[in-house]
Design a protein around this motif. Structure first.
Motif, PDB file in Angstrom:
ATOM      1  N   ALA A   1      33.090  33.240  38.864  1.00 28.71           N
ATOM      2  CA  ALA A   1      33.892  33.364  37.642  1.00 28.71           C
ATOM      3  C   ALA A   1      35.260  32.716  37.810  1.00 28.71           C
ATOM      4  O   ALA A   1      35.805  32.145  36.865  1.00 28.71           O
ATOM      5  N   VAL A   2      35.792  32.768  39.011  1.00 32.30           N
ATOM      6  CA  VAL A   2      37.087  32.136  39.291  1.00 32.30           C
ATOM      7  C   VAL A   2      36.957  30.628  39.169  1.00 32.30           C
ATOM      8  O   VAL A   2      37.761  29.964  38.510  1.00 32.30           O
ATOM      9  N   TYR A   3      35.930  30.082  39.792  1.00 31.73           N
ATOM     10  CA  TYR A   3      35.741  28.636  39.788  1.00 31.73           C
ATOM     11  C   TYR A   3      35.343  28.096  38.422  1.00 31.73           C
ATOM     12  O   TYR A   3      35.599  26.941  38.108  1.00 31.73           O
ATOM     13  N   GLN A   4      34.739  28.935  37.604  1.00 29.06           N
ATOM     14  CA  GLN A   4      34.357  28.514  36.257  1.00 29.06           C
ATOM     15  C   GLN A   4      35.499  28.685  35.264  1.00 29.06           C
ATOM     16  O   GLN A   4      35.361  28.349  34.095  1.00 29.06           O
ATOM     17  N   GLY A   5      36.618  29.221  35.732  1.00 35.19           N
ATOM     18  CA  GLY A   5      37.776  29.388  34.867  1.00 35.19           C
ATOM     19  C   GLY A   5      37.762  30.633  34.010  1.00 35.19           C
ATOM     20  O   GLY A   5      38.588  30.789  33.115  1.00 35.19           O
ATOM     21  N   HIS A   6      36.833  31.553  34.277  1.00 39.73           N
ATOM     22  CA  HIS A   6      36.744  32.784  33.499  1.00 39.73           C
ATOM     23  C   HIS A   6      37.677  33.870  34.017  1.00 39.73           C
ATOM     24  O   HIS A   6      37.925  34.842  33.318  1.00 39.73           O
ATOM     25  N   ALA A   7      38.163  33.715  35.221  1.00 35.37           N
ATOM     26  CA  ALA A   7      39.058  34.704  35.823  1.00 35.37           C
ATOM     27  C   ALA A   7      40.032  33.989  36.747  1.00 35.37           C
ATOM     28  O   ALA A   7      39.672  32.999  37.370  1.00 35.37           O
ATOM     29  N   ASN A   8      41.251  34.506  36.810  1.00 32.04           N
ATOM     30  CA  ASN A   8      42.205  33.933  37.756  1.00 32.04           C
ATOM     31  C   ASN A   8      42.885  34.994  38.609  1.00 32.04           C
ATOM     32  O   ASN A   8      43.697  34.681  39.453  1.00 32.04           O
ATOM     33  N   ARG A   9      42.542  36.258  38.371  1.00 33.67           N
ATOM     34  CA  ARG A   9      43.090  37.356  39.164  1.00 33.67           C
ATOM     35  C   ARG A   9      41.947  38.303  39.554  1.00 33.67           C
ATOM     36  O   ARG A   9      40.975  38.444  38.828  1.00 33.67           O
ATOM     37  N   ILE A  10      42.137  38.957  40.687  1.00 38.26           N
ATOM     38  CA  ILE A  10      41.173  39.938  41.182  1.00 38.26           C
ATOM     39  C   ILE A  10      41.891  41.282  41.248  1.00 38.26           C
ATOM     40  O   ILE A  10      42.968  41.383  41.839  1.00 38.26           O
ATOM     41  N   LEU A  11      41.322  42.304  40.649  1.00 41.70           N
ATOM     42  CA  LEU A  11      41.899  43.645  40.690  1.00 41.70           C
ATOM     43  C   LEU A  11      41.257  44.405  41.848  1.00 41.70           C
ATOM     44  O   LEU A  11      40.034  44.567  41.901  1.00 41.70           O
ATOM     45  N   ILE A  12      42.105  44.838  42.785  1.00 38.85           N
ATOM     46  CA  ILE A  12      41.632  45.497  44.007  1.00 38.85           C
ATOM     47  C   ILE A  12      42.439  46.771  44.209  1.00 38.85           C
ATOM     48  O   ILE A  12      43.633  46.808  43.927  1.00 38.85           O
ATOM     49  N   ARG A  13      41.802  47.790  44.756  1.00 39.59           N
ATOM     50  CA  ARG A  13      42.500  49.024  45.112  1.00 39.59           C
ATOM     51  C   ARG A  13      42.690  49.029  46.631  1.00 39.59           C
ATOM     52  O   ARG A  13      41.730  48.832  47.389  1.00 39.59           O
ATOM     53  N   SER A  14      43.929  49.239  47.077  1.00 37.81           N
ATOM     54  CA  SER A  14      44.219  49.257  48.511  1.00 37.81           C
ATOM     55  C   SER A  14      43.719  50.568  49.127  1.00 37.81           C
ATOM     56  O   SER A  14      43.328  51.494  48.407  1.00 37.81           O
ATOM     57  N   ARG A  15      43.767  50.649  50.442  1.00 38.04           N
ATOM     58  CA  ARG A  15      43.310  51.862  51.126  1.00 38.04           C
ATOM     59  C   ARG A  15      44.121  53.087  50.730  1.00 38.04           C
ATOM     60  O   ARG A  15      43.605  54.202  50.749  1.00 38.04           O
ATOM     61  N   ASP A  16      45.401  52.887  50.364  1.00 43.60           N
ATOM     62  CA  ASP A  16      46.229  54.035  49.972  1.00 43.60           C
ATOM     63  C   ASP A  16      46.137  54.337  48.472  1.00 43.60           C
ATOM     64  O   ASP A  16      46.837  55.191  47.965  1.00 43.60           O
ATOM     65  N   GLY A  17      45.277  53.612  47.761  1.00 41.87           N
ATOM     66  CA  GLY A  17      45.046  53.877  46.349  1.00 41.87           C
ATOM     67  C   GLY A  17      45.857  53.027  45.390  1.00 41.87           C
ATOM     68  O   GLY A  17      45.701  53.151  44.176  1.00 41.87           O
ATOM     69  N   THR A  18      46.712  52.160  45.893  1.00 40.36           N
ATOM     70  CA  THR A  18      47.508  51.287  45.042  1.00 40.36           C
ATOM     71  C   THR A  18      46.625  50.220  44.412  1.00 40.36           C
ATOM     72  O   THR A  18      45.835  49.589  45.100  1.00 40.36           O
ATOM     73  N   ARG A  19      46.773  50.017  43.112  1.00 43.79           N
ATOM     74  CA  ARG A  19      46.025  48.960  42.426  1.00 43.79           C
ATOM     75  C   ARG A  19      46.798  47.657  42.547  1.00 43.79           C
ATOM     76  O   ARG A  19      47.994  47.615  42.280  1.00 43.79           O
ATOM     77  N   VAL A  20      46.099  46.603  42.938  1.00 40.28           N
ATOM     78  CA  VAL A  20      46.711  45.297  43.165  1.00 40.28           C
ATOM     79  C   VAL A  20      45.998  44.262  42.307  1.00 40.28           C
ATOM     80  O   VAL A  20      44.776  44.173  42.321  1.00 40.28           O
ATOM     81  N   SER A  21      46.758  43.480  41.569  1.00 37.61           N
ATOM     82  CA  SER A  21      46.225  42.353  40.814  1.00 37.61           C
ATOM     83  C   SER A  21      46.599  41.104  41.599  1.00 37.61           C
ATOM     84  O   SER A  21      47.735  40.643  41.553  1.00 37.61           O
ATOM     85  N   LEU A  22      45.636  40.578  42.321  1.00 39.67           N
ATOM     86  CA  LEU A  22      45.865  39.477  43.251  1.00 39.67           C
ATOM     87  C   LEU A  22      45.421  38.154  42.639  1.00 39.67           C
ATOM     88  O   LEU A  22      44.295  38.050  42.145  1.00 39.67           O
ATOM     89  N   PRO A  23      46.296  37.141  42.633  1.00 42.90           N
ATOM     90  CA  PRO A  23      45.844  35.824  42.169  1.00 42.90           C
ATOM     91  C   PRO A  23      44.656  35.362  43.013  1.00 42.90           C
ATOM     92  O   PRO A  23      44.706  35.372  44.247  1.00 42.90           O
ATOM     93  N   ALA A  24      43.582  34.993  42.360  1.00 43.85           N
ATOM     94  CA  ALA A  24      42.324  34.691  43.046  1.00 43.85           C
ATOM     95  C   ALA A  24      42.429  33.529  44.021  1.00 43.85           C
ATOM     96  O   ALA A  24      41.709  33.508  45.023  1.00 43.85           O
ATOM     97  N   HIS A  25      43.326  32.596  43.779  1.00 44.67           N
ATOM     98  CA  HIS A  25      43.409  31.439  44.676  1.00 44.67           C
ATOM     99  C   HIS A  25      43.813  31.831  46.098  1.00 44.67           C
ATOM    100  O   HIS A  25      43.555  31.098  47.034  1.00 44.67           O
ATOM    101  N   HIS A  26      44.393  33.013  46.282  1.00 47.67           N
ATOM    102  CA  HIS A  26      44.751  33.461  47.630  1.00 47.67           C
ATOM    103  C   HIS A  26      43.520  33.833  48.458  1.00 47.67           C
ATOM    104  O   HIS A  26      43.597  33.933  49.682  1.00 47.67           O
ATOM    105  N   LEU A  27      42.383  34.028  47.805  1.00 45.64           N
ATOM    106  CA  LEU A  27      41.151  34.378  48.517  1.00 45.64           C
ATOM    107  C   LEU A  27      40.355  33.151  48.949  1.00 45.64           C
ATOM    108  O   LEU A  27      39.436  33.266  49.754  1.00 45.64           O
ATOM    109  N   ARG A  28      40.676  31.988  48.427  1.00 39.97           N
ATOM    110  CA  ARG A  28      39.894  30.782  48.732  1.00 39.97           C
ATOM    111  C   ARG A  28      39.762  30.485  50.218  1.00 39.97           C
ATOM    112  O   ARG A  28      38.684  30.100  50.659  1.00 39.97           O
ATOM    113  N   PRO A  29      40.814  30.657  51.035  1.00 44.04           N
ATOM    114  CA  PRO A  29      40.636  30.363  52.467  1.00 44.04           C
ATOM    115  C   PRO A  29      39.610  31.267  53.161  1.00 44.04           C
ATOM    116  O   PRO A  29      39.122  30.941  54.234  1.00 44.04           O
TER     117      PRO A  29
END
Length: 73
Positions: free
Chosen positions: A17-45
């Motif tokens: 979905a990221v590569y098709q342009g349908h999404a540019n952020r990933i919503l993740i919950r950290s181990r301590d419960g914090t919700r994080v909206s991470l720009p998807a391009h940081h996951l490419r490596p």
């Protein structure tokens, strides 16, 4: 500097979905419960044919700017 530990399990199909342009952020919950909206391009490596899997440390400045994302051993 503040940091959060993230356990990420995203299949290659979900990352498509990221590569098709349908999404540019990933919503993740950290181990301590914090919700994080991470720009998807940081996951490419870390993307493999299977997707993105593993534990990661997200480091950010006091003002909230992302400083780095690294895979934990």
């Amino acid at each position: 500097m503040p940091n959060l530990v993230l356990d990420i399990a995203l299949s290659a199909e979900r990352m498509k979905a990221v590569y098709q342009g349908h999404a540019n952020r990933i919503l993740i919950r950290s181990r301590d419960g914090t919700r994080v909206s991470l720009p998807a391009h940081h996951l490419r490596p870390f993307l493999t044919h299977e997707g993105v899997y593993g534990s990661f440390e997200l480091e950010f400045a006091e003002q909230g700017q992302l400083l780095g994302l690294r895979r934990l051993k």
